[in-house]
Design a protein around this motif. Structure first.
Motif, PDB file in Angstrom:
ATOM      1  N   TRP A  17       0.845  -1.216   0.000  1.00  0.00           N
ATOM      2  CA  TRP A  17       0.000   0.000   0.000  1.00  0.00           C
ATOM      3  C   TRP A  17       0.868   1.250   0.000  1.00  0.00           C
ATOM      4  N   ALA A  18       1.996   1.184   0.714  1.00  0.00           N
ATOM      5  CA  ALA A  18       2.863   2.370   0.813  1.00  0.00           C
ATOM      6  C   ALA A  18       3.406   2.768  -0.565  1.00  0.00           C
ATOM      7  N   LYS A  19       3.482   1.799  -1.508  1.00  0.00           N
ATOM      8  CA  LYS A  19       4.016   2.116  -2.842  1.00  0.00           C
ATOM      9  C   LYS A  19       2.921   2.558  -3.811  1.00  0.00           C
ATOM     10  N   ILE A  20       1.663   2.309  -3.451  1.00  0.00           N
ATOM     11  CA  ILE A  20       0.573   2.645  -4.374  1.00  0.00           C
ATOM     12  C   ILE A  20       0.144   4.091  -4.122  1.00  0.00           C
ATOM     13  N   ARG A  21       0.323   4.916  -5.144  1.00  0.00           N
ATOM     14  CA  ARG A  21       0.016   6.335  -4.982  1.00  0.00           C
ATOM     15  C   ARG A  21      -1.365   6.624  -5.559  1.00  0.00           C
ATOM     16  N   LEU A  22      -2.288   6.989  -4.692  1.00  0.00           N
ATOM     17  CA  LEU A  22      -3.627   7.317  -5.172  1.00  0.00           C
ATOM     18  C   LEU A  22      -3.571   8.672  -5.872  1.00  0.00           C
ATOM     19  N   VAL A  23      -4.391   8.815  -6.897  1.00  0.00           N
ATOM     20  CA  VAL A  23      -4.427  10.092  -7.620  1.00  0.00           C
ATOM     21  C   VAL A  23      -5.133  11.116  -6.725  1.00  0.00           C
ATOM     22  N   SER A  24      -4.432  12.204  -6.437  1.00  0.00           N
ATOM     23  CA  SER A  24      -5.024  13.212  -5.556  1.00  0.00           C
ATOM     24  C   SER A  24      -4.656  14.606  -6.062  1.00  0.00           C
ATOM     25  N   PRO A  25      -5.421  15.630  -5.670  1.00  0.00           N
ATOM     26  CA  PRO A  25      -5.144  16.989  -6.147  1.00  0.00           C
ATOM     27  C   PRO A  25      -3.762  17.462  -5.700  1.00  0.00           C
ATOM     28  N   PRO A  26      -3.160  18.413  -6.393  1.00  0.00           N
ATOM     29  CA  PRO A  26      -3.717  19.096  -7.572  1.00  0.00           C
ATOM     30  C   PRO A  26      -3.597  18.239  -8.839  1.00  0.00           C
ATOM     31  N   LEU A  27      -4.632  18.325  -9.677  1.00  0.00           N
ATOM     32  CA  LEU A  27      -4.599  17.583 -10.930  1.00  0.00           C
ATOM     33  C   LEU A  27      -5.212  18.393 -12.059  1.00  0.00           C
ATOM     34  N   CYS A  28      -5.026  17.905 -13.300  1.00  0.00           N
ATOM     35  CA  CYS A  28      -5.599  18.583 -14.459  1.00  0.00           C
ATOM     36  C   CYS A  28      -7.114  18.440 -14.391  1.00  0.00           C
ATOM     37  N   THR A  29      -7.812  19.569 -14.495  1.00  0.00           N
ATOM     38  CA  THR A  29      -9.271  19.555 -14.376  1.00  0.00           C
ATOM     39  C   THR A  29      -9.918  18.714 -15.470  1.00  0.00           C
ATOM     40  N   ARG A  30      -9.204  18.527 -16.596  1.00  0.00           N
ATOM     41  CA  ARG A  30      -9.798  17.810 -17.719  1.00  0.00           C
ATOM     42  C   ARG A  30      -9.383  16.337 -17.718  1.00  0.00           C
ATOM     43  N   CYS A  31      -8.071  16.091 -17.899  1.00  0.00           N
ATOM     44  CA  CYS A  31      -7.632  14.705 -18.097  1.00  0.00           C
ATOM     45  C   CYS A  31      -7.254  14.014 -16.787  1.00  0.00           C
ATOM     46  N   GLY A  32      -7.235  14.756 -15.684  1.00  0.00           N
ATOM     47  CA  GLY A  32      -6.986  14.142 -14.386  1.00  0.00           C
ATOM     48  C   GLY A  32      -5.534  13.829 -14.100  1.00  0.00           C
ATOM     49  N   ARG A  33      -4.638  14.340 -14.936  1.00  0.00           N
ATOM     50  CA  ARG A  33      -3.209  14.087 -14.684  1.00  0.00           C
ATOM     51  C   ARG A  33      -2.792  14.726 -13.359  1.00  0.00           C
ATOM     52  N   PRO A  34      -2.220  13.936 -12.431  1.00  0.00           N
ATOM     53  CA  PRO A  34      -1.829  14.539 -11.153  1.00  0.00           C
ATOM     54  C   PRO A  34      -0.530  15.331 -11.303  1.00  0.00           C
ATOM     55  N   PHE A  35      -0.483  16.505 -10.701  1.00  0.00           N
ATOM     56  CA  PHE A  35       0.755  17.289 -10.691  1.00  0.00           C
ATOM     57  C   PHE A  35       1.508  16.875  -9.438  1.00  0.00           C
ATOM     58  N   LEU A  36       2.300  15.816  -9.594  1.00  0.00           N
ATOM     59  CA  LEU A  36       2.966  15.215  -8.441  1.00  0.00           C
ATOM     60  C   LEU A  36       3.911  16.208  -7.787  1.00  0.00           C
ATOM     61  N   ASP A  37       3.910  16.195  -6.477  1.00  0.00           N
ATOM     62  CA  ASP A  37       4.819  17.024  -5.678  1.00  0.00           C
ATOM     63  C   ASP A  37       4.677  18.520  -5.954  1.00  0.00           C
ATOM     64  N   ALA A  38       3.533  18.926  -6.499  1.00  0.00           N
ATOM     65  CA  ALA A  38       3.304  20.354  -6.708  1.00  0.00           C
ATOM     66  C   ALA A  38       2.145  20.784  -5.805  1.00  0.00           C
ATOM     67  N   GLY A  39       2.185  22.021  -5.373  1.00  0.00           N
ATOM     68  CA  GLY A  39       1.075  22.519  -4.560  1.00  0.00           C
ATOM     69  C   GLY A  39       0.079  23.246  -5.444  1.00  0.00           C
ATOM     70  N   GLY A  40      -0.824  23.976  -4.812  1.00  0.00           N
ATOM     71  CA  GLY A  40      -1.746  24.835  -5.562  1.00  0.00           C
ATOM     72  C   GLY A  40      -3.029  24.147  -5.970  1.00  0.00           C
ATOM     73  N   ASP A  41      -3.775  24.851  -6.824  1.00  0.00           N
ATOM     74  CA  ASP A  41      -5.106  24.385  -7.220  1.00  0.00           C
ATOM     75  C   ASP A  41      -5.040  23.517  -8.472  1.00  0.00           C
ATOM     76  N   ASP A  42      -6.143  22.838  -8.743  1.00  0.00           N
ATOM     77  CA  ASP A  42      -6.281  22.089  -9.994  1.00  0.00           C
ATOM     78  C   ASP A  42      -6.270  23.099 -11.158  1.00  0.00           C
TER      79      ASP A  42
END
Ligand SMILES: [Zn+2]
Ligand SMILES: [Zn+2]
Length: 246
Positions: free
Chosen positions: A37-62
Motif C-alpha cells: 500500500w505504501a508504494k501505491i500512490r492514489l491520484v489526488s489533487p492538484p490535478l488537471c481539471t480535464r484529463c486528471g493528470r496529477p501534478f505530483l509534488d506540486a502545490g496549488g489548485d487544480d
C-alpha cells in the motif's frame, strides 16, 4: 451464525494474503499489505481539471495541463484511481497486478480491482450524471487471444456498485492498431483515428456515457472512443480508469 463460523474457519485455513506479494494481511487491510500500500500512490489533487493528470509534488489548485491546453480532449473529464511510474525499471505492485490481470489472465483479480476503482473514485463518480457505462473494447482478434476483456470486468463492477447499466456491445474496435508504446503523442492520436465504430442497433444519442478502461497512458484510446461516441450523438463522455502512468 454458521456462516460466521465458516468464514472464521476459512480465514484460519486460508489467511488473507496480499494480492501482490502474498504476505499475510490483517482483516482490516484491503487487498494489499502495508508495504505494498505504501508504494501505491492514489491520484489526488492538484490535478488537471480535464484529463486528471496529477501534478505530483506540486502545490496549488487544480488547473489544465499543457497537453489539454494544446489539444482539448473530446471527453469532459477523466479520472484514475491510482498511478504508477511509466518506466518498467522498478517493480511496482499496481503495475504488476494489472499485468497479471491482463497478460497472465488472472481474471479473479478483476473484481477486487474494479471495487477499489469504483469506491476510490467516489467523489468523481457522484459528480457524473451517467446514463450508461461502456468499457473500452478490444479488437476481436485480441479478445480471442486473451479470452476476456479486462475493461468489461472493471466496468461491470462499477455498474454493480453504482447501479448503472453496462453495455459492452455498443462500441466496437473495428481496426487493429499497432502497439502505441513506441509512438510520440501526435502519432498515437493518428494511430487511433477511426479505430472504433458503433453498433448501429444501439443508439447513444443524448446519453451521458462513462467509459471504463484499465490504464490511461497518453489518453489517445479513450479520446478516440469519446470522439466516436460524440459523433454518434452522445451528450457527454466521462472516463474512469483504474490506473494511470506518470
Ligand atoms: Zn504486499
Ligand atoms: Zn490534462
Amino acid at each position: 451464525m454458521f456462516s460466521l463460523r465458516l468464514s472464521q474457519a476459512l480465514d484460519w485455513l486460508y489467511p488473507p494474503r496480499c494480492r501482490y506479494c502474498r504476505e499475510s494481511i490483517s482483516k482490516d487491510e484491503d487487498y494489499f499489505c502495508h508495504a505494498c500500500w505504501a508504494k501505491i500512490r492514489l491520484v489526488s489533487p492538484p490535478l488537471c481539471t480535464r484529463c486528471g493528470r496529477p501534478f505530483l509534488d506540486a502545490g496549488g489548485d487544480d488547473h489544465l495541463c499543457g497537453a489539454c491546453l494544446m489539444h482539448a480532449p473530446y471527453f469532459e473529464k477523466a479520472r484514475s484511481w491510482a498511478c504508477y511510474p511509466s518506466e518498467e525499471s522498478e517493480g511496482h505492485p499496481l503495475r504488476e497486478i494489472v499485468q497479471r490481470f491482463k497478460y497472465r489472465r488472472k481474471v479473479s483479480l478483476g473484481k477486487p480491482l474494479g471495487r477499489l476503482m469504483a469506491r476510490g473514485c467516489y467523489s468523481f463518480l457522484s459528480g457524473c450524471p451517467v446514463d450508461l457505462v461502456i468499457p473500452v473494447p478490444l479488437h476481436p482478434k485480441r479478445l480471442r487471444w486473451r479470452g476476456f476483456n479486462q475493461a468489461v470486468i472493471l466496468a461491470r463492477e462499477v455498474g454493480r456498485l453504482w447501479k448503472l447499466p453496462v453495455d459492452p456491445f455498443i462500441l466496437v474496435r473495428s481496426r487493429e492498431t499497432p502497439p502505441q508504446t513506441q509512438l510520440a503523442e501526435e502519432e498515437r492520436r493518428k494511430n487511433m483515428r477511426g479505430a472504433f465504430s458503433l453498433n448501429p442497433a444501439k443508439p447513444v444519442d443524448a446519453k451521458t456515457i462513462l467509459l471504463v478502461d484499465d490504464v490511461y497512458t497518453s489518453g489517445a484510446t479513450v479520446n478516440e472512443c469519446s470522439r466516436t461516441l460524440l459523433r454518434a450523438g452522445a451528450k457527454e463522455v466521462y472516463v474512469l480508469t483504474l490506473a494511470r502512468t506518470v
